[in-house]
Design a protein around this motif. Structure first.
Motif, PDB file in Angstrom:
ATOM      1  N   GLN A 172      -1.555   5.722  -3.741  1.00  0.00           N
ATOM      2  CA  GLN A 172      -1.185   4.923  -2.615  1.00  0.00           C
ATOM      3  C   GLN A 172      -0.103   3.828  -2.992  1.00  0.00           C
ATOM      4  O   GLN A 172       0.020   3.598  -4.410  1.00  0.00           O
ATOM      5  CB  GLN A 172      -2.451   4.123  -1.989  1.00  0.00           C
ATOM      6  CG  GLN A 172      -3.398   3.385  -3.030  1.00  0.00           C
ATOM      7  CD  GLN A 172      -4.533   3.046  -2.642  1.00  0.00           C
ATOM      8  OE1 GLN A 172      -5.154   2.961  -1.447  1.00  0.00           O
ATOM      9  NE2 GLN A 172      -5.470   2.312  -3.786  1.00  0.00           N
ATOM     10  N   SER A 174      -0.589   0.696  -2.380  1.00  0.00           N
ATOM     11  CA  SER A 174      -1.434  -0.475  -2.443  1.00  0.00           C
ATOM     12  C   SER A 174      -1.405  -1.415  -3.632  1.00  0.00           C
ATOM     13  O   SER A 174      -1.451  -2.351  -3.937  1.00  0.00           O
ATOM     14  CB  SER A 174      -2.845  -0.404  -2.007  1.00  0.00           C
ATOM     15  OG  SER A 174      -2.832   0.009  -0.589  1.00  0.00           O
ATOM     16  N   GLN A 177       0.505  -4.275  -3.955  1.00  0.00           N
ATOM     17  CA  GLN A 177      -0.051  -5.666  -3.359  1.00  0.00           C
ATOM     18  C   GLN A 177      -0.412  -6.586  -4.661  1.00  0.00           C
ATOM     19  O   GLN A 177      -0.089  -7.716  -4.628  1.00  0.00           O
ATOM     20  CB  GLN A 177      -1.242  -5.331  -2.720  1.00  0.00           C
ATOM     21  CG  GLN A 177      -1.302  -4.802  -1.255  1.00  0.00           C
ATOM     22  CD  GLN A 177      -2.604  -4.755  -0.556  1.00  0.00           C
ATOM     23  OE1 GLN A 177      -3.643  -5.328  -0.780  1.00  0.00           O
ATOM     24  NE2 GLN A 177      -2.700  -3.396   0.327  1.00  0.00           N
ATOM     25  N   ARG A 198      -1.428  12.954  -3.886  1.00  0.00           N
ATOM     26  CA  ARG A 198      -2.827  13.328  -3.872  1.00  0.00           C
ATOM     27  C   ARG A 198      -3.063  14.845  -3.730  1.00  0.00           C
ATOM     28  O   ARG A 198      -2.216  15.405  -3.547  1.00  0.00           O
ATOM     29  CB  ARG A 198      -3.211  12.679  -2.539  1.00  0.00           C
ATOM     30  CG  ARG A 198      -3.548  11.080  -2.393  1.00  0.00           C
ATOM     31  CD  ARG A 198      -4.052  10.677  -0.772  1.00  0.00           C
ATOM     32  NE  ARG A 198      -3.592   9.296  -0.741  1.00  0.00           N
ATOM     33  CZ  ARG A 198      -3.814   8.840   0.277  1.00  0.00           C
ATOM     34  NH1 ARG A 198      -4.302   9.327   1.255  1.00  0.00           N
ATOM     35  NH2 ARG A 198      -3.672   7.230   0.308  1.00  0.00           N
ATOM     36  N   GLN A 212       4.808   6.477   1.434  1.00  0.00           N
ATOM     37  CA  GLN A 212       4.055   5.320   2.217  1.00  0.00           C
ATOM     38  C   GLN A 212       4.796   4.113   2.188  1.00  0.00           C
ATOM     39  O   GLN A 212       5.795   4.038   1.429  1.00  0.00           O
ATOM     40  CB  GLN A 212       2.664   4.681   1.470  1.00  0.00           C
ATOM     41  CG  GLN A 212       1.609   5.940   1.826  1.00  0.00           C
ATOM     42  CD  GLN A 212       0.092   5.179   1.191  1.00  0.00           C
ATOM     43  OE1 GLN A 212       0.213   4.663   0.218  1.00  0.00           O
ATOM     44  NE2 GLN A 212      -0.797   5.926   1.759  1.00  0.00           N
ATOM     45  N   GLU A 214       4.039   0.281   1.977  1.00  0.00           N
ATOM     46  CA  GLU A 214       2.981  -0.940   2.025  1.00  0.00           C
ATOM     47  C   GLU A 214       3.693  -2.170   2.475  1.00  0.00           C
ATOM     48  O   GLU A 214       4.843  -2.165   2.589  1.00  0.00           O
ATOM     49  CB  GLU A 214       2.575  -1.005   0.434  1.00  0.00           C
ATOM     50  CG  GLU A 214       1.308  -1.773   0.315  1.00  0.00           C
ATOM     51  CD  GLU A 214       0.061  -1.147   0.523  1.00  0.00           C
ATOM     52  OE1 GLU A 214       0.173   0.296   0.573  1.00  0.00           O
ATOM     53  OE2 GLU A 214      -0.922  -1.642   0.523  1.00  0.00           O
ATOM     54  N   PHE A 252     -11.428   0.013   3.922  1.00  0.00           N
ATOM     55  CA  PHE A 252     -10.885   0.127   2.687  1.00  0.00           C
ATOM     56  C   PHE A 252     -11.760  -0.834   2.109  1.00  0.00           C
ATOM     57  O   PHE A 252     -11.835  -2.050   2.170  1.00  0.00           O
ATOM     58  CB  PHE A 252      -9.373  -0.032   3.062  1.00  0.00           C
ATOM     59  CG  PHE A 252      -8.731   0.901   4.039  1.00  0.00           C
ATOM     60  CD1 PHE A 252      -8.238   2.018   3.546  1.00  0.00           C
ATOM     61  CD2 PHE A 252      -8.280   0.446   5.103  1.00  0.00           C
ATOM     62  CE1 PHE A 252      -7.577   2.963   4.372  1.00  0.00           C
ATOM     63  CE2 PHE A 252      -7.561   1.235   6.227  1.00  0.00           C
ATOM     64  CZ  PHE A 252      -7.379   2.360   5.707  1.00  0.00           C
ATOM     65  N   PHE A 254     -10.486  -2.800  -0.245  1.00  0.00           N
ATOM     66  CA  PHE A 254      -9.754  -3.770  -0.471  1.00  0.00           C
ATOM     67  C   PHE A 254      -9.277  -4.851   0.648  1.00  0.00           C
ATOM     68  O   PHE A 254      -8.359  -5.646   0.596  1.00  0.00           O
ATOM     69  CB  PHE A 254      -8.326  -3.579  -1.395  1.00  0.00           C
ATOM     70  CG  PHE A 254      -7.469  -2.492  -0.986  1.00  0.00           C
ATOM     71  CD1 PHE A 254      -8.015  -1.107  -1.218  1.00  0.00           C
ATOM     72  CD2 PHE A 254      -6.562  -2.508   0.126  1.00  0.00           C
ATOM     73  CE1 PHE A 254      -7.165  -0.116  -0.670  1.00  0.00           C
ATOM     74  CE2 PHE A 254      -5.749  -1.260   0.694  1.00  0.00           C
ATOM     75  CZ  PHE A 254      -6.470   0.002   0.257  1.00  0.00           C
ATOM     76  N   THR A 255      -9.674  -4.520   1.846  1.00  0.00           N
ATOM     77  CA  THR A 255      -9.388  -5.127   3.056  1.00  0.00           C
ATOM     78  C   THR A 255     -10.661  -5.490   3.795  1.00  0.00           C
ATOM     79  O   THR A 255     -11.714  -4.416   3.727  1.00  0.00           O
ATOM     80  CB  THR A 255      -8.514  -4.490   3.955  1.00  0.00           C
ATOM     81  OG1 THR A 255      -8.663  -3.114   4.110  1.00  0.00           O
ATOM     82  CG2 THR A 255      -6.906  -4.837   3.272  1.00  0.00           C
ATOM     83  N   GLY A 286      -3.187   2.498   7.750  1.00  0.00           N
ATOM     84  CA  GLY A 286      -4.463   1.750   7.293  1.00  0.00           C
ATOM     85  C   GLY A 286      -3.918   0.261   7.415  1.00  0.00           C
ATOM     86  O   GLY A 286      -2.916  -0.062   6.695  1.00  0.00           O
ATOM     87  N   ALA A 287      -4.798  -0.666   7.624  1.00  0.00           N
ATOM     88  CA  ALA A 287      -4.658  -1.982   7.550  1.00  0.00           C
ATOM     89  C   ALA A 287      -5.944  -2.872   7.411  1.00  0.00           C
ATOM     90  O   ALA A 287      -6.849  -2.498   7.705  1.00  0.00           O
ATOM     91  CB  ALA A 287      -3.740  -2.419   8.716  1.00  0.00           C
ATOM     92  N   ALA A 309      -2.594  -6.806   5.111  1.00  0.00           N
ATOM     93  CA  ALA A 309      -1.812  -5.647   4.282  1.00  0.00           C
ATOM     94  C   ALA A 309      -2.050  -4.591   5.273  1.00  0.00           C
ATOM     95  O   ALA A 309      -2.817  -4.329   6.276  1.00  0.00           O
ATOM     96  CB  ALA A 309      -2.363  -5.360   2.905  1.00  0.00           C
ATOM     97  N   PHE A 310      -0.887  -3.580   5.283  1.00  0.00           N
ATOM     98  CA  PHE A 310      -1.114  -2.423   5.832  1.00  0.00           C
ATOM     99  C   PHE A 310      -0.420  -1.074   4.672  1.00  0.00           C
ATOM    100  O   PHE A 310       0.356  -1.462   4.003  1.00  0.00           O
ATOM    101  CB  PHE A 310      -0.607  -2.303   7.282  1.00  0.00           C
ATOM    102  CG  PHE A 310       1.293  -2.515   7.021  1.00  0.00           C
ATOM    103  CD1 PHE A 310       2.017  -1.287   6.923  1.00  0.00           C
ATOM    104  CD2 PHE A 310       1.821  -3.668   7.018  1.00  0.00           C
ATOM    105  CE1 PHE A 310       3.311  -1.417   6.731  1.00  0.00           C
ATOM    106  CE2 PHE A 310       3.188  -3.979   7.129  1.00  0.00           C
ATOM    107  CZ  PHE A 310       3.933  -2.561   6.946  1.00  0.00           C
ATOM    108  N   GLY A 311      -0.733   0.149   4.818  1.00  0.00           N
ATOM    109  CA  GLY A 311      -0.069   1.029   4.361  1.00  0.00           C
ATOM    110  C   GLY A 311       0.100   2.053   5.536  1.00  0.00           C
ATOM    111  O   GLY A 311      -0.652   2.439   6.015  1.00  0.00           O
TER     112      GLY A 311
HETATM  113  N1  PHE Z   1      -3.801   2.454   1.149  1.00  0.00           N
HETATM  114  C1  PHE Z   1      -4.237   2.726   2.068  1.00  0.00           C
HETATM  115  C2  PHE Z   1      -4.360   4.413   2.430  1.00  0.00           C
HETATM  116  O1  PHE Z   1      -3.265   4.794   1.402  1.00  0.00           O
HETATM  117  C3  PHE Z   1      -3.633   1.949   3.401  1.00  0.00           C
HETATM  118  C4  PHE Z   1      -4.098   0.485   3.323  1.00  0.00           C
HETATM  119  C5  PHE Z   1      -2.898  -0.242   2.951  1.00  0.00           C
HETATM  120  C6  PHE Z   1      -5.156   0.155   3.868  1.00  0.00           C
HETATM  121  C7  PHE Z   1      -3.177  -1.586   3.070  1.00  0.00           C
HETATM  122  C8  PHE Z   1      -5.081  -1.422   3.919  1.00  0.00           C
HETATM  123  C9  PHE Z   1      -4.369  -2.103   3.643  1.00  0.00           C
HETATM  124  O2  PHE Z   1      -5.089   4.704   3.122  1.00  0.00           O
END
Ligand code: PHE
Length: 341
Positions: A172, A174, A177, A198, A212, A214, A252, A254-255, A286-287, A309-311
């Motif tokens: 990812q 992420s 971050q 993956r 992705q 981020e 997730f 981390f969030t 995802g966020a 954050a989002f990805g």
């Molecule tokens: N890294 C997560 C994924 O690959 C997406 C994500 C990013 C979720 C940042 C929350 C915050 O699915």
């Protein structure tokens, strides 16, 4: 002797006049002017002449030699000119022949979508970061609240470079971050696009390598409303006014809280079709609000700062943006497909 000289002159000049090539010319030169040539042979007979006859005959002999030499030079020049003429003709370039236009490529649709995404975020004051695809597991997992043994590692716990699983292809974006939090001054507004890996099988919506983007904001008093507002703005700018999104609760490590954002399927408008697998919605990203422990691990005080954050999946975004039905088209590089953009 006088007649001999006259004959040499006439013959030599006639022969030289019609000489065809350099080899023949050289032959003639040797024949008339060479040490064993005809002129020399005649001159050898000078001894037989009387002292009175000698000067006149000598002068005549010199005259003939000079005449033959001049003719040789002229013939040689003529041959050279003819050769040049021939070469110029053979090597003529017809500048009026229409050229072949070089085939120019253009940007791949996925990178067109990425450029639009970058423009939108740069317009909101974000910085674009580039990060390593070969990543430390500690950045990909541990510092994102997913330490060894965490169940969320299962699906992406793969593509390691070493036996003790410290270095891996990131699963990812992420980890960017963490890298941003560790190196940048607060407040932070970044996006970080790039490849991720993956162990997925290739199908219409999956690939073991994909992209992705981020995104992360850390500032004072940042809330989930900022996250939703920003991502809805992104959807409208990217896909057009009135684009319908929905946020679903998710998890997730981390969030907290976490969500996923879907956009209504461009193919069926929400009714359900093959592109959205009958759901009417396409999952885009995802966020969530950055987990206080994640902030803490990177040395940021969660009582003072908060962030989101989002990805987002870049292929999916490009598919939605350009109404592409199958993810594989993005990677196959079939020009019949690419030329449509
Ligand atoms: N890294 C997560 C994924 O690959 C997406 C994500 C990013 C979720 C940042 C929350 C915050 O699915």
């Amino acid at each position: 002797m006088k007649e001999q000289l006259a004959k040499i002159r006439t013959e030599a000049l006639a022969a030289l006049e019609s000489v065809k090539d350099a080899a023949a010319l050289d032959e003639l030169r040797v024949k008339y002017l060479g040490k064993k040539g005809e002129l020399t042979a005649v001159l050898k007979q000078m001894g037989k002449l009387t002292a009175e006859e000698r000067p006149a005959m000598g002068a005549l002999a010199n005259e003939v030699r000079a005449a033959v030499e001049t003719a040789v030079d002229k013939a040689s020049q003529k041959l050279e000119e003819a050769a040049l003429e021939l070469r110029l003709k053979a090597e003529t370039v017809d500048v009026t022949v229409p050229g072949k236009a070089p085939k120019l490529g253009h940007k791949h649709p996925m990178y067109m979508a990425l450029d639009e995404i970058k423009d939108i975020f740069v317009g909101m004051g974000f910085t674009v970061l580039d990060g390593p695809e070969i990543e430390l597991a500690s950045y990909n997992f541990d510092k994102l609240n997913a330490e060894e043994g965490h169940p969320s590692r299962d699906w992406s716990d793969t593509f390691y470079f070493d036996a003790d699983s410290r270095v891996m292809l990131r699963s990812q974006t992420s980890p960017m971050q963490v890298r941003a939090m560790e190196t940048m001054e607060l407040p932070i507004r970044i996006i970080a696009p790039g490849r991720v890996y993956r162990k997925d099988e290739v199908d219409a919506t999956h690939s073991p390598m994909f992209h992705q983007v981020e995104g992360m904001v850390i500032d004072k008093n940042v809330t989930m409303a900022d996250l939703k507002g920003t991502l809805n703005l992104l959807a409208e700018q990217l896909f057009g006014k009135g684009t319908v999104t929905r946020f679903r609760p998710h998890h997730f490590p981390f969030t907290e809280p976490s969500c996923e954002m879907d956009v209504q399927c461009h193919k069926c408008g929400g009714a359900g079709c093959a592109t959205c697998k009958g759901e009417g919605w396409i999952e885009l990203l995802g966020a969530g609000m950055i987990h206080p422990h994640v902030l803490e691990m990177s040395g940021i005080d969660p009582n003072e700062w908060s962030g989101w954050a989002f990805g987002m999946g870049l292929e999916r975004t490009a598919m939605r943006r350009f109404k592409i039905a199958d993810l594989r088209l993005i990677f196959e590089n079939d020009v019949r497909f690419l030329e449509q953009f």
